[in-house]
Write a protein that holds these residues in place. Structure first.
Motif: not given
Lengths: 1149, 484
Positions: A103-112, A76-84, A4-9, A133-134
């Motif tokens: 744009x980051x390598x964080x995935x999610x699962x949704x359960x209710x 640790x798994x999520x960059x919480x300070x990232x600006x969006x 994933x690109x860092x920014x911009x695209x 599907x990234x």
């Protein structure tokens, strides 16, 4: 795997990693979520976020704070300070997560309600590819959806084929969608248009034009016990969608919404009183003594009584009117007067919707009746006394004294000679007021492919335009359906209405018109102004109108209240055996409870000598009706042959009970209750029960939808009928031919559709009281000396052969669409013959009875109905469409009872007017003498062989119709027709940008009407005020007036008081029924408030009317029972309907 | 597929069996003919209804009132407004055949006759065991009422349909007008049957039912109308010689003015002077009359003497000035018969608007004074007419202290002959009791008397028109001359 690109695209329309850091962050967050019972929270919760340069942490906090979602993750798994930056509106959580972690390598699962965040590398396989599907390239496609005339289609659905990925076009038809593949196929759909699939083939912008499905032929129309495609209909069915214009009308009963909208349907109103029901006449009057109101069916619930006020009109989705016998005969014995099918709103699959409508209105009386002012009245009163005196042989120059003239009526108060000193009161101003209505409706609906639901609530608070008149109505409607299994569907509907009315005394309006302007509102001693409280008028209490009942405030202390509760509902279970066969069993119920109280005050603000006996009446009634219905439906298409069949049976039970209690003698007017009264004067009850047992079936067959035939049958057994005739059979046949589908029509390019149809059917009418066939005994009280005994006598003749009245109707119709369906014309011609009429025939009174309720007589009706709809202009900027309807009906009585004896009706409520049913004539014509202007002088009287002996110059003359030189009862003739020549309605709709405008005209041409009160103001009648037109009366040979209005005299012993055409008015009118101007607020404004659509509107009803009749409203004027054909065209004492100005707001979330 | 049909058929069968007997429903809050007439009490209740019917016919605006008073010179419509001019047509002699009042009168007479016939039918065909004497006793009351109704009808309309059995609507078309002679023959037969079978008197709660003497009184009037003086005389003598009746209405042993006043007290029922009286009872839910309200001025500030609540009457029968003038000076009957007017409660001013106090009942909303069809003074005056013996006339006058016919104080200038004196006395004594026009016709004086007072009358107007409606329904019914 691409990094994933860092920014911009990222596409700018979703995420914006701004290079510039702002010191101040401006953000606004709106979260709107709606929880729903039968689907998961994550699917239904809608999230809106608008943040710039916010940290992921903040956004997560925001979501947690405003929704029920909880995030679970290792720090640790999520960059919480990232600006969006994120800007979304009403999207599912998936969408937010998708954007947030795109744009980051964080995935999610949704359960209710739990959201588990992980590093993508850890668990790639849990991702749902269709959601996100990234790894797949995302292509952004923009485009526009319009119709073939480039008119944008806002709200069109665009779905990527094979996925659940879809968007909706905005107000201008624009959309953008992300697709997974540059060769994806888009499926574009819009209601009323043919769905289209478009292959992208690499394009990134695409304009799609949808074609209207031909004349809405695929549109589904509700018919009895099912629904049919519009194109497959063979009978005559009027259809009305409760569109925005109709919804804007400040109407409380839905009959008013139908007024002027459907050909062949006449909406009649007895009263503008809040909470009353309009009456509907479909095609002609088929019945003489039985009712002529259509059957009302609300979501399958057949109402046991005719009342359009049993439901909140805002809850209605559509109304279908089964006009011809072939459509209505499936309702058998209750279908002869047509059937009105009301469908309430139900949820649609898709996003849940919350709607709020608020309307505030001001009502005003449409017009006031022009009556004489004080000076005009004073002169007329003097003329009346003087003319009476002269005609009685008095010396015209005799002094104006009782001594000289011998009778007060030949004299007048000298005060009348100086009218400038009289009060000159406008009593209509006293009782009418500008009155507000507040109406609020809230509805909430949604659904998915298996279930749908709709819940709505409504509240109306209405002040009447007549003082003391108040009305409140509360309604609640619920509708759910769900397919539990593929083969099992259940559903239920519940509609409840509670309303409460404070009814003004029924004659207040009549009195306000008629009370002479010479009197002040209040006279001597502060009592009501009138002959006994104004100096000089004391001896004229019966001559110059009344001191008491006649003054509009005379009964102002009365207290009349109605509280009604209506609940109707159904519950059904549908078994689907296979693709074409299903069985539905349903239970429908209706319950109504009415609680009426009426306190007749004893005090009248006239002093002790005018106190009357105060009375209080309570009556309660309840109606229960339930129906158990079972229906087997077969619906199958075999190659080009389609067959739809139903078979069913039904059991209906109706139960009515009322009780009434009355006391009189109240010490004061403070307590309005039974217990406070001294004497019990009445305690009665009445109960009736009706059972109806039915078997029914119908078959519709079509070949390529080109040749269509249908047949129906119903057999009804009813408790209402005599033991020899409990059962009746009703059936119909019909067919249609879609000529335009034939090859030979292909060359007619301008003809987009043409269908011919014909039908024949037999329907019945059972609309009369229970137990009519049974000879009942009336209980009376008989005195012998000082004792009272109870005695009995038979009050009607037994008739064990009493049975249905049947209507046989043929209908020929044509549906024509021209110019790509821009001009659609529907025309129907019908002829019906109703025989075996339920007729209360007059019989020789030597039988001991004056009438017998039997089956005899025949009435024929024929008519023509035309509906034209055209789209005159339709382009991006401007749309103009027009709807026109025309209907005419001719009735004829073709057979009556023995000797075809004419039936003459002369009821007290007609004020002396008479009606007649006579062979060869239209039903219920007005009957009386033919008025023929004024005898201008003695020589005209002398020249007229039939002039009455008492005639003097200035009197009215009447036609010696049979020319025998004598004017007598044999010269009575039909003087008016209750049936107009034709009725019409014209609606124009305009849409321009965010504005919409519509206005509807409607009118009646021809026919006569009679107003019981207006006629009393045409000549001397107890000294009522006169209509202004009476200023044109004959006053002397030198001042002969308009030649039409005869002189006024206190002695009315000629034909003035006998029914004549002098009393009738023209029924013709033209009215601007409705004007609506709407404005849709721009989306970019309302979206900030989480609103998806908002429309502001102004609506005006009855703004403008042209009519000659001296009544408040030529459309709604009838008194007594408007549902009875006997009273058709007869008005009087009615509470006038209003002119209504409304401002409203519809908001959709 | 099979189970589909099984379910369907099962439900169908259940449904069919459940519903087949649901179609027979009967009223639950009202008696029906099919369930009535089941015991002696119910039969009695059917027969006793004839008294209620008699009350309806003898109400104001019923046939005897319309023909006897409104059509005569006794009353007029001085002031009355309303939806129609039916009353004016009668009192002012421009009657149309579609007159609603006459139609109602006709319908209520035939309605009552139908009820009499049904009562007789039920008595004759009952399966309830009732003693024959009781059956006869009941039957004769219905027969009597029927005869009395026909007597009024034949006088008011001339030839009329005569029905004396229970008939169907179909059969009713076959009943055409029959000549008065035949009707008289039948009703005389009925009255004789009544005379033979009715008791001489009743006790307890039965007082007020018709008696043998009532039958004689009606018979006497019938014979008198037919000109059969000797038969009339016989009947009147039966009454007079019975010594049951007297002018001493209040039974105080003295015959005086009080006896006259006693007759018109609202609670006087079936007095010693009463031979045939319609039974009413005042009060709520009772059996009310309507005379007072119809004979009361159409003025809103009207109030009855000694009351201070106003009510507007119907103004249908206002005493005429001509009648007022016919009263001799100091006749004590005048104030009861013609009360001069009332006081306007707000101004205290006297309103000159005459009305009768003969029907006075302070409970004017639910009035219930009995109405005298034939009272003893009438019998005496009829007897005077037949015998041409002034003593019977003078008995009536003596009672109220008026000078005897032939004596000095008698207004012989106005009423020089005995027949004229009797005519005068009947008018004064019996005014508003539905006799006047019947009397004028009976004595062949109607045209002469009415014409002299300016009424537009001729021989053909001595009967009412047959209601046009009846001719419309059955064209075989003919109209009286002069009304075509």
């Amino acid at each position: 795997m691409k990094k994933p690109p860092k920014s911009g695209a990222v596409p700018p329309w979703h995420l914006n990693y701004s290079a510039k850091m702002k010191l101040s962050l401006l953000f606004f967050v709106t979260l709107n979520f709606i929880l729903q019972a039968n689907s998961s929270y994550s699917q239904k919760a809608k999230i809106s976020i608008n943040k710039e340069n916010a940290m992921v942490r903040d956004i997560i906090d925001e979501i947690e704070a405003t929704t029920e979602f909880k995030f679970l993750f290792k720090t640790k798994t999520v960059d919480l300070d990232r600006k969006v930056s994120i800007k979304v509106k009403k999207v599912p959580i998936q969408r937010v997560l998708e954007l947030l972690f795109k744009e980051v390598d964080t995935s999610y699962e949704l359960e209710d309600r739990k959201i588990l965040l992980k590093r993508k590398a850890e668990k790639n396989e849990v991702l749902v590819p269709t959601i996100f599907n990234p790894t797949l390239p995302q292509k952004n496609i923009g485009g526009n959806v319009s119709d073939i005339n480039d008119q944008p289609l806002p709200g069109a659905n665009i779905i990527e084929k094979g996925t659940t990925n879809g968007v909706t076009a905005d107000f201008d038809g624009n959309f953008s969608i992300q697709v997974s593949d540059e060769n994806a196929i888009l499926v574009v759909s819009y209601i009323g248009f043919a769905t289209k699939e478009v292959a992208l083939n690499g394009q990134t912008t695409i304009n799609i034009a949808l074609e209207e499905s031909a004349a809405g032929l695929d549109e589904v129309v509700v018919v009895g016990y099912g629904s049919l495609k519009k194109g497959d209909i063979t009978g005559s069915v009027g259809s009305l969608k409760m569109d925005e214009t109709l919804k804007s009308r400040a109407v409380v009963d839905f009959g008013q919404a139908m007024s002027g909208k459907v050909a062949g349907v006449q909406v009649l109103n007895g009263s503008g009183r809040p909470g009353t029901s309009s009456s509907i006449q479909i095609r002609g009057i088929n019945s003489i003594s039985a009712g002529s109101s259509p059957l009302i069916v609300i979501d399958g619930v057949q109402l046991p009584e005719y009342n359009l006020n049993s439901i909140n009109s805002s809850d209605i989705e559509s109304i279908e009117v089964l006009k011809d016998a072939s459509s209505a005969s499936i309702y058998g014995s209750r279908g002869a007067n047509g059937v009105i099918l009301v469908t309430t709103k139900s949820g649609k699959a898709g996003e849940p919707e919350l709607q709020l409508n608020y309307t505030t209105s001001i009502q005003q009386v449409i017009r006031k009746i022009n009556v004489m002012d004080a000076a005009e009245y004073a002169q007329t009163a003097i003329d009346g006394a003087q003319n009476g005196w002269i005609d009685s042989g008095g010396d015209p120059n005799a002094p104006n004294t009782l001594e000289a003239r011998g009778n007060y009526k030949y004299t007048w108060p000298v005060e009348l000679e100086s009218p400038e000193n009289l009060a000159n009161t406008d009593f209509q101003n006293l009782i009418f007021r500008a009155a507000p209505i507040h109406k609020i409706d809230l509805s909430y609906s949604g659904g998915d492919e298996k279930s749908n639901y709709s819940i709505s609530g409504g509240y109306i608070n209405q002040e009447g335009i007549v003082i003391t008149s108040e009305y409140q109505k509360y309604s609640l409607n619920m509708n759910v359906q769900t397919r539990i299994k593929d083969w099992l569907k259940v559903g239920a509907m519940l509609n409840t209405v509670y309303d409460h009315e404070n009814e003004p005394y029924r004659r207040i309006v009549e009195w306000a018109v008629q009370y002479p302007a010479i009197y002040p509102i209040y006279g001597n001693d502060g009592y009501l102004g009138g002959p006994l409280t104004v100096d000089g008028f004391e001896n004229y209490s019966a001559i110059l109108f009344r001191p008491n009942n006649g003054h509009p405030l005379y009964r102002i202390n009365d207290d009349i209240q109605h509280r009604r509760f209506t609940a109707m509902g159904n519950f059904f279970t549908e078994f689907k055996f296979n693709d074409y066969l299903s069985f539905k069993t349903s239970f429908n119920a209706f319950y109504k409870n009415e609680d009426n109280t009426d306190y007749n005050a004893g005090g009248h603000n006239l002093g002790d000598s005018f106190k009357t006996t105060a009375r209080f009446t309570v009556d309660n009634n309840r109606t229960l009706s339930y129906t158990w219905g079972n229906l087997l439906t077969f619906d199958k298409k075999i190659n080009d042959h389609s067959v739809n069949m139903i078979a069913g049976f039904e059991y209906n039970h109706r139960d009515y009970y009322m009780d009434l209690a009355r006391r009189q003698g109240y010490d004061n007017d403070n307590i309005h209750s039974l217990s406070a009264g001294q004497d019990i004067i009445e305690a009665t009850d009445a109960a009736t029960q009706t059972n109806l047992v039915s078997v029914l079936g119908r078959i519709n067959y079509n070949y390529l939808s080109k040749y269509i035939v249908a047949a129906s049958y119903r057999r009804d057994g009813s408790s209402r009928f005599g033991p020899n005739t409990k059962w009746g059979n009703f059936y119909s046949f019909s067919g249609a031919w879609r000529v335009s589908d034939e090859d030979f029509m292909k060359s007619f390019k301008n003809v987009s559709s043409l269908k011919l149809k014909a039908s024949y059917g037999v329907t019945g009418n059972d609309n009369f009281a229970d137990y009519r066939w049974i000879s009942k005994l009336t209980q009376t009280r008989t005195a012998i000396g000082n004792s009272l005994i109870t005695t009995y006598y038979p009050s009607n003749i037994e008739n064990p052969d009493l049975e249905w009245e049947g209507t046989k109707q043929s209908n020929f119709g044509l549906d024509l669409g021209l110019f790509q369906s821009r001009l659609n014309i529907g025309a129907d011609f019908y002829h019906s013959k109703s025989d075996n009429l339920l007729l209360d025939i007059p019989i020789p009174s030597t039988s001991g009875y004056t009438s017998a309720f039997t089956n005899s007589g025949e009435v024929e009706n024929q008519g023509l109905e035309v509906d034209i709809q055209s789209i005159n202009i339709s382009n991006e900027k401007f749309t103009w469409s027009t709807q026109l309807n025309y209907s005419m009906n001719r009735s004829e009585v073709t057979q009556l009872g023995r000797n075809n004896a004419p039936m003459i009706f002369s009821l007290g409520t007609f004020g002396g007017m008479q009606k007649i049913n006579k062979i060869g004539e239209p039903v219920f014509g007005f009957y009386g003498y033919q008025y023929d202007g004024v005898y201008m002088n003695q020589s005209e009287i002398d020249a007229d062989p039939s002039s009455p002996a008492s005639a003097s110059p200035g009197d009215g003359r009447y036609k010696d119709v049979n020319g025998d030189g004598v004017l007598n009862s044999d010269d009575r003739t039909i003087i008016g027709n209750i049936q107009p020549d034709f009725t019409w309605g014209l609606t124009n709709n305009f849409i321009m940008g965010n504005f919409d405008l519509s206005f509807s005209f409607q009118g009646v041409v021809g026919g006569e009407i009679y107003d019981d009160n207006a006629h009393r103001s045409l000549f001397y009648h107890e000294g009522r005020n006169y209509l202004e037109e009476v200023n044109g009366r004959w006053r002397s040979e030198e001042d002969p007036g308009d030649g039409y209005h005869f002189k006024v005299s206190v002695d009315v012993d000629g034909l003035e008081k006998t029914a004549s055409s002098y009393w009738l008015s023209k029924g013709t009118y033209l009215r601007l029924k409705d004007v609506t101007i709407g404005f849709k607020l721009p989306e970019n404004i309302i979206s900030n408030f989480g609103v998806s659509q908002a429309r502001l509107f102004f609506n005006g009803v009855n703004l403008f009317t042209i009519s000659d009749a001296p009544i408040f409203d030529p459309e709604n004027f009838m008194n007594a029972d408007v549902t009875s054909p006997l009273y058709r065209g007869v008005g009087g004492s009615a509470y006038p309907s209003a002119k209504v100005y409304s401002l409203g707001l519809n908001v959709k979330f | 597929m099979k189970y589909t049909y099984i379910i369907f058929l099962t439900i169908g069968l259940l449904f069919g069996s459940a519903c087949s007997d649901k179609l027979d429903l009967y009223p639950t809050t009202q008696q029906t003919e099919g369930t009535f007439y089941q015991n002696e009490r119910e039969i009695e209740q059917t027969v006793d209804e004839v008294y209620h019917q008699l009350g309806l016919v003898y109400n104001a605006n019923g046939l005897p009132d319309l023909f006897g008073e409104l059509y005569s010179d006794n009353t007029q419509i001085l002031l009355r407004t309303g939806a129609n001019n039916f009353g004016e047509q009668i009192t002012d002699y421009f009657l149309q055949s579609d007159n609603g009042l006459i139609r109602s009168a006709w319908e209520s007479c035939y309605g009552a006759i139908g009820i009499c016939n049904n009562a007789i039918y039920q008595l004759e065909n009952t399966s309830v065991e009732i003693e024959q004497s009781r059956i006869d006793q009941l039957k004769v009351q219905a027969t009597f009422v029927r005869a009395l109704l026909y007597f009024n009808m034949v006088r008011a309309w001339g030839a009329i349909p005569y029905i004396d059995t229970k008939i169907t609507p179909e059969e009713s078309y076959n009943y055409l007008r029959v000549e008065p002679d035949e009707i008289y023959q039948n009703l005389i037969q009925d009255l004789n049957f009544a005379k033979e079978n009715l008791p001489e008197s009743y006790t307890g709660n039965d007082i007020g039912r018709v008696t043998k003497y009532a039958a004689s009184a009606v018979l006497a009037k019938v014979y008198l109308t037919q000109g059969n003086s000797s038969a009339a005389k016989t009947e009147l003598e039966i009454i007079i010689n019975s010594n049951r009746y007297s002018l001493d209405a209040n039974n105080d042993g003295a015959i005086n003015e009080e006896d006259y006043l006693f007759l018109f007290k609202s609670d006087t029922k079936n007095s010693k002077s009463s031979i045939l009286e319609v039974q009413y009872l005042s009060g709520v839910n009772a059996s009310n009359a309507n005379h007072q309200v119809n004979y009361t001025p159409f003025f809103f500030d009207f109030h009855l003497p000694d009351q201070n609540i106003t009510f507007r009457g119907n103004g249908h029968n206002t005493p005429s000035e001509d009648l007022e003038n016919e009263f001799e000076e100091n006749d004590p009957r005048k104030e009861t018969s013609i009360y001069p007017g009332y006081e306007n409660l707000s101004t205290g001013e006297f309103v000159d608007y005459p009305f009768t106090m003969k029907f006075f009942d302070s409970d004017y909303e639910n009035e219930g004074q009995n109405f005298e069809i034939i009272r003893y003074a009438d019998v005496l005056l009829m007897y005077a007419e037949i015998t041409q013996d002034a003593q019977y006339l003078n008995m009536v006058r003596d009672r109220v202290g008026m000078p005897s016919f032939g004596s000095v104080g008698y207004p012989s200038d106005n009423f020089p002959t005995l027949p004229l004196a009797i005519e005068h006395e009947r008018r004064i004594e019996l005014c508003f009791e539905f006799h006047r026009f019947f009397d004028l016709v009976r004595t062949n004086r109607a045209v002469e008397v009415m014409e002299s007072k300016g009424y537009n009358i001729n021989e053909s107007k001595l009967v009412f028109p047959i209601p046009l409606n009846e001719i419309d329904i059955n064209p075989d019914i003919t109209q009286n001359n002069g009304y075509n």
